[in-house]
Design an enzyme around this catalytic site. Structure first.
Site, short mmCIF file in Angstrom:
data_model
loop_
_atom_site.label_atom_id
_atom_site.label_comp_id
_atom_site.label_asym_id
_atom_site.label_seq_id
_atom_site.Cartn_x
_atom_site.Cartn_y
_atom_site.Cartn_z
N HIS A 165 3.15 -11.96 -26.02
CA HIS A 165 3.48 -13.26 -26.91
C HIS A 165 2.77 -14.52 -26.48
O HIS A 165 2.75 -15.37 -27.36
CB HIS A 165 4.78 -13.09 -27.25
CG HIS A 165 5.47 -12.17 -27.71
ND1 HIS A 165 5.39 -12.00 -29.17
CD2 HIS A 165 5.76 -10.72 -27.59
CE1 HIS A 165 6.18 -10.77 -29.57
NE2 HIS A 165 6.27 -9.95 -28.61
N ASP A 372 -0.29 -22.53 -27.05
CA ASP A 372 0.71 -21.77 -27.53
C ASP A 372 0.09 -20.28 -27.77
O ASP A 372 -1.06 -20.20 -28.40
CB ASP A 372 1.12 -22.46 -28.83
CG ASP A 372 2.56 -22.19 -28.74
OD1 ASP A 372 3.15 -21.30 -28.41
OD2 ASP A 372 3.18 -23.44 -29.95
C1 GDG Z 1 6.85 -17.24 -28.06
C2 GDG Z 1 5.34 -18.11 -28.10
C3 GDG Z 1 4.44 -17.17 -30.29
C4 GDG Z 1 13.19 -23.27 -33.53
N1 GDG Z 1 14.14 -24.01 -33.48
C5 GDG Z 1 15.23 -23.41 -34.26
C6 GDG Z 1 14.57 -22.22 -34.68
N2 GDG Z 1 13.32 -21.91 -34.25
C7 GDG Z 1 12.67 -20.69 -34.19
C8 GDG Z 1 11.43 -20.96 -35.19
C9 GDG Z 1 10.61 -20.03 -34.64
C10 GDG Z 1 10.99 -19.75 -33.26
O1 GDG Z 1 12.38 -20.50 -33.05
C11 GDG Z 1 9.84 -20.34 -32.24
O2 GDG Z 1 8.82 -19.62 -32.30
P1 GDG Z 1 7.51 -20.22 -31.65
O3 GDG Z 1 6.36 -19.04 -32.07
O4 GDG Z 1 7.07 -21.54 -32.31
O5 GDG Z 1 7.51 -20.29 -29.89
P2 GDG Z 1 8.25 -19.75 -28.80
O6 GDG Z 1 9.81 -19.45 -28.81
O7 GDG Z 1 7.55 -20.38 -27.64
O8 GDG Z 1 7.64 -17.83 -28.87
C12 GDG Z 1 4.54 -18.33 -29.37
C13 GDG Z 1 5.90 -16.38 -30.29
O9 GDG Z 1 6.58 -16.07 -29.01
C14 GDG Z 1 5.85 -15.03 -30.94
O10 GDG Z 1 4.81 -14.02 -30.41
O11 GDG Z 1 4.36 -17.43 -31.52
O12 GDG Z 1 3.35 -18.66 -29.16
O13 GDG Z 1 5.36 -19.08 -27.00
O14 GDG Z 1 10.71 -18.83 -35.51
O15 GDG Z 1 11.79 -21.11 -36.39
N3 GDG Z 1 15.45 -21.41 -35.37
C15 GDG Z 1 16.76 -21.73 -35.91
N4 GDG Z 1 17.10 -22.92 -35.34
C16 GDG Z 1 16.43 -23.76 -34.85
O16 GDG Z 1 16.92 -25.03 -34.44
N5 GDG Z 1 17.49 -21.01 -36.64
#
Ligand code: GDG
Length: 725
Positions: A165, A372
């Protein structure tokens, strides 16, 4: 019945201990949990991982186990020590900074590595309690890089997929890790290894070929008796969920509350987990500079910054949190007014309704990670824009930038561009916003999370089928009898024989490689039968082959299919190809010769070969991997192909191969018995060109398109003699 098992470090659930001593189970709302719901909730399928909770008693442990069972999940119990050394240690202080290009944060501690191995083994020991050989296992993410190989050792035939990921770093970064080889070998236990982007895939393949000494052909890695497929699968979001959440009355009510509090100020939105890879301080500094350069936006625009707590017991994260607190304080102190707060900063996580309301209210989403794997926030923002208005500023360093080219793409290290991008976003005409978002929504709706799951799973099925087709099948006595019978019952036989490594052992110099008496005798017998049309099909140049075969009734295909000569006829070229590229490539090979005593270059009409058979053991292999990767880079736009043979690296025109030449031959000379035999992967093209009924034989115990495998040149000769008897 065959089942699918998902494995990840964390289960898609949070366990909380309530004040009255009861336990509460909170399912994860993350995209991965939703997407994989379609998999693990079906039939006997399960998801295995850690709950994130340390049970206080056996009764609690029992309760958790029962609950998980009812939800198709199974726990892996981790101790405090495991989490400290394996998760916070190796995963987050070694792999995370390395994979995100922050080598200065790596802590190279052997106790972390030992714990990483131990906990991966713990996962393996737990899984094997549930699996059987016909199951499919899908392993997720960098905490479990060793797991595929561990499972493979216990279940050699099982189907294993792995998805990464986070980014996969370039070879130069990855090779910093002292445990690099073990990590690669761990992953190569899988049948399919998936990444978000093509670049991650390329980086992984380059490390595999240079560090794990495996041969890589396009997206396939040869790993002993198994071929591993490597590909990119950009992960999507649950589009419908974000679209319908944005339309829900609760979200709209929340939006009204937010708007009232913000008193009509325009909103720029920033949402991330607390992490140095997300570029949060850089964004704050750029915002400060934006306010300084564009005072017309003072009291008009606010940055709403949500930072979700994460890993806040790790030193770098504590430091970064302090830095963010200071920056927010400085900027608000400098620019804030009684009726305007420049930055609304929240250090917590919010429920989905509030998140969706923020997506709705924001005119600009500012997503500028330093690095990322994918980044889902930017995709969720676009999906929440029901009226298609809003602008996305996205970092080129996020995997999602490869798909969302209609966003304003910026380099997060360029502070001036960040400021320009903000200005551009806040002044972009509405029609332009709608145009861009229409395109991005269309693609995100289509390539959603279910699509991602389906494509990954179907590729896993595909590679298992391919492996079956390539499976080693040693020729036995029974096969020999069948081949002899087919041979004897036929009237027009077309027989393709590779030369080096097949009819005779491989020697680069023509003097040593000359056919011996036994071979000449076999070929004589074979060619004397008027029903046989024998074709020597080889990578060698024309001269030696023509000289050696001058007394035999054979046809010849030389230089991997470039030159063809039917018995009694003239040499003809398969097609016109240019060889201007040789002038550019030759100096590269020369530089390797001068650094590698014992190596030499062979010039063929339309290919160049670097031989390292006589080079000191170890050095030759090392240089050949370097040279292969160098040549592959040069071959990219030149329509050239790089072949790794037995102690040789060869570069030649792409269109020319033994398969095209064999096909041409078969068209011209119809037969009722087709036979092809060869030892290296240039012969795979010949096997692939043969009709299904053909007898195809690979010399060597390796995967091949050929129907049968024999072990040695002696076996080849014995087989030919048996057919003739
Ligand atoms: C890893 C990789 C890759 C965030 N704040 C809240 C909340 N979120 C949710 C978002 C989004 C998720 O968390 C964050 O996902 P990301 O992809 O932006 O980042 P990572 O956690 O670092 O994930 C990344 C991912 O894996 C998938 O393969 O894209 O590159 O680092 O869904 O919406 N959700 C809620 N409240 C919050 O305050 N409900």
């Amino acid at each position: 019945m065959a089942k699918t098992i998902i494995v990840s470090n964390r289960l898609p659930i949070r366990v909380e201990s309530l004040e009255d001593g009861k336990l509460s189970f909170v399912p994860s709302e993350g995209g991965l949990a939703t997407g994989l719901g379609s998999v693990y909730k079906k039939g006997e399928n399960i998801w295995l991982g850690w709950t994130g909770y340390y049970p206080k008693s056996l009764t609690e442990e029992q309760k958790i186990g029962d609950y998980l069972k009812s939800e198709s999940m199974r726990p892996v119990a981790l101790t405090l020590d495991d989490v400290k050394l394996f998760y916070e240690g190796f995963s987050n202080k070694v792999l995370w900074p390395n994979f995100h290009y922050f080598p200065q944060y790596i802590e190279y501690k052997n106790e972390y590595w030992e714990a990483y191995k131990r906990v991966n083994q713990k996962f393996c020991d737990e899984i094997v309690k549930y699996i059987s050989e016909e199951d499919t296992i899908w392993v997720h993410d960098y905490q479990l890089l060793l797991l595929p190989e561990m499972i493979r050792l216990r279940f050699p035939k099982i189907s294993i997929g792995y998805f990464n990921h986070i980014p996969f770093p370039s070879y130069e970064m990855f090779r910093l890790l002292p445990w690099r080889k073990e990590l690669l070998n761990g992953l190569l236990g899988a049948d399919l290894v998936g990444f978000h982007t093509y670049d991650d895939m390329r980086h992984f393949l380059s490390s595999v070929s240079r560090l794990a000494a495996r041969s890589v052909k396009e997206q396939h890695v040869e790993n002993g008796e198994r071929v591993v497929l490597v590909d990119s699968f950009p992960m999507g979001i649950d589009y419908d969920k974000y679209e319908s959440s944005a339309a829900s009355p609760d979200t709209i009510a929340q939006e009204v509350l937010f708007r009232t509090s913000l008193q009509g100020k325009r909103v720029i939105l920033s949402i991330d987990r607390l992490d140095y890879s997300k570029g949060i301080p850089q964004r704050l500094i750029a915002f400060e500079s934006f306010l300084e350069k564009h005072p017309e936006f003072l009291n008009k625009v606010s940055l709403v910054m949500l930072v979700v707590p994460s890993r806040d017991n790790v030193e770098q994260y504590i430091q970064m949190k302090n830095e963010i607190d200071l920056l927010v304080g400085r900027i608000n102190g400098q620019y804030g007014m009684m009726d305007w707060t420049p930055i609304h900063y929240f250090y917590r996580s919010l429920p989905l309704t509030k998140l969706s309301a923020l997506y709705r209210i924001a005119e600009v989403a500012w997503v500028t990670p330093m690095r990322d794997g994918m980044n889902l926030v930017c995709k969720e923002f676009i999906a929440s824009k029901l009226d298609k208005k809003g602008v996305l500023i996205l970092s080129e360093m996020a995997g999602s930038a490869k798909e969302l080219s209609d966003a304003i793409l910026i380099n997060p290290n360029n502070a001036d561009k960040q400021v320009e991008a903000l200005h551009l976003a806040l002044t972009m005409p509405v029609e332009e916003q709608i145009r861009r978002n229409t395109i991005m929504q269309k693609s995100l709706r289509r390539y959603n999370i279910s699509h991602w799951v389906e494509v990954f799973m179907s590729n896993l099925t595909k590679i298992k089928k391919e492996q079956k087709a390539l499976e080693i099948r040693k020729l036995d006595k029974n096969d020999l009898d069948i081949i002899s019978k087919e041979y004897n019952d036929s009237h027009r036989r077309l027989i393709f024989l590779d030369y080096d490594g097949t009819l005779t052992h491989f020697f680069p110099s023509p003097d040593e490689a000359k056919p011996d008496d036994e071979l000449l005798d076999i070929l004589k017998k074979l060619t004397e039968d008027s029903r046989n049309h024998v074709v020597i099909i080889t990578g060698r140049g024309r001269d030696p082959i023509e000289e050696w075969m001058k007394d035999l009734r054979v046809s010849m295909i030389c230089e991997h299919g470039l030159w063809l000569k039917a018995y009694g006829g003239e040499w003809k070229k398969l097609k016109d190809v240019d060889d201007d590229w040789k002038q550019e490539i030759h100096p590269v090979l020369d530089s390797y010769v001068s650094r590698t005593p014992g190596s030499f270059i062979e010039m063929k009409d339309y290919s160049l070969v670097w031989h390292f058979r006589k080079v000191e053991l170890g050095l030759g292999e090392l240089r050949s991997r370097e040279l292969t990767s160098h040549l592959k880079y040069m071959a990219r736009d030149r329509h050239l192909q790089v072949l790794e043979g037995d102690m040789v690296v060869e570069i030649k025109n792409f269109e020319v191969n033994k398969g095209s030449a064999a096909k041409k031959w078969m068209k011209k000379y119809p037969a009722d018995f087709h036979f092809a035999i060869g030892d290296d992967w240039t012969d795979e093209d010949t096997f692939g060109a043969m009709p299904d009924s053909a007898i195809t034989i690979k010399v060597g115990v390796q995967n091949s398109k050929a129907r049968f495998n024999v072990e040695s040149v002696d076996d080849v000769r014995a087989l030919l003699l048996k057919m003739l008897s």
